[in-house]
Design a protein around this motif. Structure first.
Motif, mmCIF file in Angstrom:
data_model
loop_
_atom_site.group_PDB
_atom_site.id
_atom_site.type_symbol
_atom_site.label_atom_id
_atom_site.label_comp_id
_atom_site.label_asym_id
_atom_site.label_seq_id
_atom_site.Cartn_x
_atom_site.Cartn_y
_atom_site.Cartn_z
ATOM 1 N N ALA A 88 -6.990 12.250 9.716
ATOM 2 C CA ALA A 88 -6.591 12.073 8.315
ATOM 3 C C ALA A 88 -5.993 13.352 7.746
ATOM 4 C CB ALA A 88 -7.796 11.635 7.490
ATOM 5 N N VAL A 89 -6.623 14.484 8.023
ATOM 6 C CA VAL A 89 -6.106 15.761 7.525
ATOM 7 C C VAL A 89 -4.767 16.083 8.182
ATOM 8 C CG1 VAL A 89 -6.544 18.245 7.456
ATOM 9 C CG2 VAL A 89 -8.376 16.654 6.926
ATOM 10 N N GLY A 90 -4.655 15.825 9.473
ATOM 11 C CA GLY A 90 -3.409 16.072 10.177
ATOM 12 C C GLY A 90 -2.281 15.181 9.683
ATOM 13 N N MET A 91 -2.602 13.932 9.347
ATOM 14 C CA MET A 91 -1.575 13.044 8.801
ATOM 15 C C MET A 91 -1.072 13.556 7.455
ATOM 16 S SD MET A 91 -0.963 10.066 10.563
ATOM 17 C CE MET A 91 -0.922 8.633 9.554
ATOM 18 N N ALA A 92 -1.974 14.031 6.613
ATOM 19 C CA ALA A 92 -1.560 14.556 5.312
ATOM 20 C C ALA A 92 -0.683 15.798 5.487
ATOM 21 C CB ALA A 92 -2.789 14.884 4.472
ATOM 22 N N ALA A 93 -1.096 16.686 6.362
ATOM 23 C CA ALA A 93 -0.296 17.890 6.608
ATOM 24 C C ALA A 93 1.043 17.518 7.240
ATOM 25 C CB ALA A 93 -1.061 18.846 7.513
ATOM 26 N N GLY A 94 1.032 16.559 8.140
ATOM 27 C CA GLY A 94 2.271 16.102 8.763
ATOM 28 C C GLY A 94 3.224 15.478 7.770
ATOM 29 N N ALA A 95 2.680 14.771 6.776
ATOM 30 C CA ALA A 95 3.534 14.184 5.741
ATOM 31 C C ALA A 95 4.242 15.268 4.944
ATOM 32 C CB ALA A 95 2.710 13.295 4.817
ATOM 33 N N THR B 123 8.151 15.898 5.878
ATOM 34 C CA THR B 123 9.123 15.587 4.830
ATOM 35 C C THR B 123 10.009 16.790 4.543
ATOM 36 O OG1 THR B 123 7.592 14.005 3.844
ATOM 37 C CG2 THR B 123 9.389 14.788 2.457
ATOM 38 N N PHE B 124 9.389 17.941 4.422
ATOM 39 C CA PHE B 124 10.164 19.152 4.143
ATOM 40 C C PHE B 124 11.166 19.443 5.253
ATOM 41 C CE2 PHE B 124 10.656 23.780 4.606
ATOM 42 C CZ PHE B 124 11.304 24.050 3.408
ATOM 43 N N SER B 125 10.711 19.395 6.499
ATOM 44 C CA SER B 125 11.612 19.751 7.597
ATOM 45 C C SER B 125 12.715 18.713 7.790
ATOM 46 C CB SER B 125 10.820 19.948 8.888
ATOM 47 O OG SER B 125 10.255 18.736 9.314
ATOM 48 N N CYS B 126 12.391 17.426 7.605
ATOM 49 C CA CYS B 126 13.421 16.399 7.767
ATOM 50 C C CYS B 126 14.451 16.460 6.646
ATOM 51 C CB CYS B 126 12.787 15.015 7.824
ATOM 52 S SG CYS B 126 11.922 14.689 9.373
ATOM 53 N N LEU B 127 14.014 16.716 5.424
ATOM 54 C CA LEU B 127 14.970 16.854 4.330
ATOM 55 C C LEU B 127 15.821 18.103 4.498
ATOM 56 C CD1 LEU B 127 12.875 15.781 1.227
ATOM 57 C CD2 LEU B 127 14.767 14.548 2.286
ATOM 58 N N ARG B 128 15.231 19.152 5.046
ATOM 59 C CA ARG B 128 15.963 20.399 5.228
ATOM 60 C C ARG B 128 17.125 20.243 6.213
ATOM 61 N NH1 ARG B 128 13.050 25.418 7.895
ATOM 62 N NH2 ARG B 128 13.038 23.823 9.483
ATOM 63 N N MET C 122 18.218 14.675 6.914
ATOM 64 C CA MET C 122 17.936 13.274 7.239
ATOM 65 C C MET C 122 17.828 12.455 5.954
ATOM 66 S SD MET C 122 15.105 13.338 10.222
ATOM 67 C CE MET C 122 15.438 13.959 11.836
ATOM 68 N N ARG C 123 18.245 11.191 6.024
ATOM 69 C CA ARG C 123 18.149 10.289 4.888
ATOM 70 C C ARG C 123 17.781 8.893 5.388
ATOM 71 N NH1 ARG C 123 18.102 14.392 2.505
ATOM 72 N NH2 ARG C 123 19.590 15.158 0.988
ATOM 73 N N GLY C 124 17.181 8.107 4.522
ATOM 74 C CA GLY C 124 16.906 6.698 4.793
ATOM 75 C C GLY C 124 15.967 6.435 5.947
ATOM 76 N N ARG C 125 16.401 5.529 6.829
ATOM 77 C CA ARG C 125 15.567 5.103 7.956
ATOM 78 C C ARG C 125 15.278 6.257 8.909
ATOM 79 N NH1 ARG C 125 15.196 -0.365 10.537
ATOM 80 N NH2 ARG C 125 16.203 -0.951 8.590
ATOM 81 N N GLU C 126 16.259 7.121 9.081
ATOM 82 C CA GLU C 126 16.072 8.287 9.953
ATOM 83 C C GLU C 126 14.994 9.214 9.400
ATOM 84 O OE1 GLU C 126 19.046 11.400 12.212
ATOM 85 O OE2 GLU C 126 19.461 10.902 10.114
ATOM 86 N N LEU C 127 14.966 9.375 8.078
ATOM 87 C CA LEU C 127 13.945 10.201 7.429
ATOM 88 C C LEU C 127 12.558 9.617 7.626
ATOM 89 C CD1 LEU C 127 13.213 12.554 5.442
ATOM 90 C CD2 LEU C 127 13.512 10.876 3.615
ATOM 91 N N MET C 128 12.425 8.302 7.420
ATOM 92 C CA MET C 128 11.119 7.654 7.579
ATOM 93 C C MET C 128 10.622 7.759 9.024
ATOM 94 S SD MET C 128 9.932 6.474 4.773
ATOM 95 C CE MET C 128 10.593 7.854 3.887
ATOM 96 N N GLY C 129 11.526 7.579 9.963
ATOM 97 C CA GLY C 129 11.131 7.710 11.368
ATOM 98 C C GLY C 129 10.711 9.117 11.727
ATOM 99 N N GLY C 130 11.449 10.098 11.230
ATOM 100 C CA GLY C 130 11.112 11.496 11.512
ATOM 101 C C GLY C 130 9.801 11.922 10.888
ATOM 102 N N VAL C 131 9.576 11.496 9.648
ATOM 103 C CA VAL C 131 8.319 11.850 8.974
ATOM 104 C C VAL C 131 7.141 11.141 9.644
ATOM 105 C CG1 VAL C 131 7.045 11.677 6.803
ATOM 106 C CG2 VAL C 131 9.423 12.380 6.777
ATOM 107 N N THR D 224 6.284 12.894 12.897
ATOM 108 C CA THR D 224 5.600 14.158 12.641
ATOM 109 C C THR D 224 4.161 13.930 12.196
ATOM 110 O OG1 THR D 224 7.710 15.119 11.967
ATOM 111 C CG2 THR D 224 5.734 16.321 11.356
ATOM 112 N N MET D 225 3.942 12.905 11.370
ATOM 113 C CA MET D 225 2.584 12.596 10.916
ATOM 114 C C MET D 225 1.683 12.195 12.079
ATOM 115 S SD MET D 225 3.383 10.512 7.415
ATOM 116 C CE MET D 225 1.694 10.066 7.090
ATOM 117 N N MET D 226 2.189 11.353 12.964
ATOM 118 C CA MET D 226 1.375 10.921 14.100
ATOM 119 C C MET D 226 1.075 12.070 15.054
ATOM 120 S SD MET D 226 0.596 7.828 13.585
ATOM 121 C CE MET D 226 0.007 7.249 15.155
ATOM 122 N N GLN D 227 2.066 12.922 15.287
ATOM 123 C CA GLN D 227 1.849 14.050 16.191
ATOM 124 C C GLN D 227 0.824 15.024 15.630
ATOM 125 O OE1 GLN D 227 5.793 15.594 16.728
ATOM 126 N NE2 GLN D 227 6.157 14.397 18.568
#
Length: 79
Positions: free
Chosen positions: A28-35, A39-44, A47-56, A59-62
């Motif tokens: 749970a803590v890792g998922m929050a940190a991954g979110a 999000t920051f790294s994908c926006l940087r 990435m937009r749209g579906r690609e952003l959701m997949g990337g985030v 990262t959350m699962m990893q």
């Protein structure tokens, strides 16, 4: 070593339950940190749209799996 019995006949959780609890808390803590970091790294990188959701999500699962694994190892050591 006898198991300590608390009030109302409740027993302490066994070692496997503690390791599971450690994994769930770490996940749970890792998922929050991954979110946040995902999000920051994908926006940087633009990435937009579906690609952003997949990337985030990736990262959350990893990060959840990694942190959960280390927390479960730590709880196993404490048993």
């Amino acid at each position: 070593m006898p198991v300590a019995v608390g009030s109302y006949g409740q027993t302490q959780p066994n070692c496997f339950d503690r390791v599971k609890m450690g994994f769930m808390m770490g996940f749970a803590v890792g998922m929050a940190a991954g979110a946040m970091f995902g999000t920051f790294s994908c926006l940087r990188i633009g990435m937009r749209g579906r690609e952003l959701m997949g990337g985030v999500g990736k990262t959350m699962m990893q990060s959840g799996g990694t942190f959960g694994t280390f927390m479960s190892i730590g709880m196993g050591i404490r048993c």
